[in-house]
Motif scaffolding. Structure first.
Motif, PDB file in Angstrom:
ATOM      1  N   THR A  28      41.164  57.699  14.445  1.00  0.00           N
ATOM      2  CA  THR A  28      40.710  58.601  13.383  1.00  0.00           C
ATOM      3  C   THR A  28      39.332  59.192  13.641  1.00  0.00           C
ATOM      4  N   ARG A  67      47.477  51.888  10.012  1.00  0.00           N
ATOM      5  CA  ARG A  67      47.667  53.242  10.545  1.00  0.00           C
ATOM      6  C   ARG A  67      48.407  54.123   9.545  1.00  0.00           C
ATOM      7  N   ALA A  70      46.095  55.155   6.906  1.00  0.00           N
ATOM      8  CA  ALA A  70      45.195  56.206   7.383  1.00  0.00           C
ATOM      9  C   ALA A  70      45.903  57.547   7.446  1.00  0.00           C
ATOM     10  N   LEU A  74      44.662  60.913   5.562  1.00  0.00           N
ATOM     11  CA  LEU A  74      44.342  62.133   6.300  1.00  0.00           C
ATOM     12  C   LEU A  74      45.217  63.297   5.829  1.00  0.00           C
TER      13      LEU A  74
END
Length: 423
Positions: A28, A67, A70, A74
């Protein structure tokens, strides 16, 4: 939540936190997002593993969960940004951030020559664009999993001050676009000082825990020694890497003698030296000799290792060469302005020249604001007053030290001393 699941989550947190966060940072590029998503994954593990059982590969489960979290964050951020651009009629939204694919733990090939994943990550974090203290603190927080309070104690600052420094360091990485990757081999030396400091403070926290029931965090000590061995093999001609390994070995050799059967702290002069690890003492001295032969002049870790060797090789407490130790601390004081070094020198001079000399030196150090809140300052003063027979003053100093430490083992020791002086 079953005991097995809770233990598995706790053990995985201790052993894998740094690697999981590093994977997310690499993917990231956002330190805060990586830590938040890793924390979310561990929170979810507490719920799921108790219900569904511990997965065969806990680390892989946590990385996948973090993940996915995330990715959601995002995507949501991009969606919100797209809506804002639409409202503003922005004709050129620019390239969207990559959706991932690089979150695998297997990193791209690098030219560092570092085989161990944890050591590679430490070198990655110790970027020379950050001040030395900032890169060390950030690495300890992100990869070693030390708390902000533990790191603050190591740097003799308040927890609030350290928290602000960590925020500033992350902001600089983000704003300057500092890449999160392992440097090639020829650039490793410029990061070595930071890596050595990380391993040194990691071992110190393990050898004398800031808080908790246990004085010694054996796993932390073992990991620091393991990494120091790898670093010494990677840089066999660097004297300070060898000296740091020697320092750790010589300290760790005395580990079994530092607590008694009841888990109580035993001061150095009262330790049963038969419980010390003679093989570790011999290895530490041999590594220190090698470091000394390769050094043009003794460095920070070599001088500390020499002090540790004086203690580890003395047959009895009475045989300790305190005058030599005081001189070694004097040389250390020329290399660093650390008030802790000055305090250790005061103790050595007290043992060599008498407690009154040491008490006078400690009294001067009490004016140093960097030692405000450092429990070993009043604890040292209390011990010197006790040796001088000034019991009421010693009792007051022991009480002050008690109010400044969160270590259960140290608090028990201080209470015992307080009782001895009639407190």
């Amino acid at each position: 939540m079953t005991d097995r699941a809770a233990d598995a989550v706790a053990e995985t947190f201790r052993s894998e936190w740094g690697r999981i966060v590093a994977v997310l940072i690499r993917w990231t590029g956002d330190w805060d997002l990586a830590e938040e998503c890793a924390q979310d994954a561990f929170t979810k593990a507490l719920e799921r593993w108790g219900r569904d059982g511990v997965p065969d590969n806990p680390r892989a489960w946590l990385i996948t969960t973090a993940r996915n979290r995330a990715v959601d964050r995002l995507r949501r951020a991009r969606t919100e940004a797209a809506k804002l651009r639409e409202v503003a009629m922005d004709p050129d939204p620019g390239p969207a951030p990559a959706d991932g694919g690089g979150a695998d733990e297997a990193d791209e090939a690098d030219e560092s020559g570092i085989a161990d994943d944890r050591l590679r990550l430490i070198f990655t974090c110790c970027h020379p664009a950050l001040p030395l203290e900032a890169r060390v603190a950030l690495t300890l927080r992100t990869l070693a999993g030390l708390t902000t309070a533990e790191i603050a104690r190591a740097f003799l600052v308040s927890e609030q001050t350290m928290a602000k420094r960590l925020v500033r360091a992350k902001a600089k990485i983000r704003d300057a676009g500092i890449p999160y990757r392992v440097p090639p081999g020829h650039l490793l030396p410029e990061r070595t000082a930071g890596v050595l400091a990380v391993l040194y403070l990691l071992f110190n926290e393990g050898y004398s825990a800031t808080e908790g029931a246990e004085l010694i965090r054996t796993g932390l000590c073992a990991e620091a020694i393991r990494l120091a061995r790898l670093l010494s093999a990677l840089m066999p001609d660097e004297p300070e890497t060898l000296a740091l390994l020697a320092l750790m070995l010589l300290h760790d050799a005395r580990r079994a003698g530092r607590v008694n059967a009841a888990g109580e702290l035993v001061p150095l002069e009262e330790q049963d030296r038969r419980r010390w690890d003679a093989a570790s003492v011999a290895e530490g001295c041999a590594v220190l000799d090698t470091a000394a032969r390769r050094a043009a002049r003794p460095g920070f870790y070599q001088l500390q290792a020499a002090v540790a060797a004086c203690h580890a090789t003395a047959p009895t407490a009475a045989d300790t060469d305190w005058a030599l130790i005081a001189r070694l601390y004097g040389l250390l004081a020329e290399l660093t302005s650390s008030p802790v070094v000055a305090l250790n020198q005061a103790v050595a001079r007290a043992m060599a020249e008498g407690p009154a000399v040491g008490l006078d030196l400690v009294g001067r150090l009490a004016e140093d604001p960097r030692l405000a809140g450092y429990h070993l300052l009043p604890a040292t003063r209390a011990d010197l007053l006790r040796r001088l027979g000034r019991r009421p003053e010693a009792a007051a100093a022991y009480r002050e030290a008690l109010g400044l430490t969160a270590s259960a083992a140290e608090r028990r020791y201080l209470r015992r001393r307080l009782a001895e002086v009639g407190g």
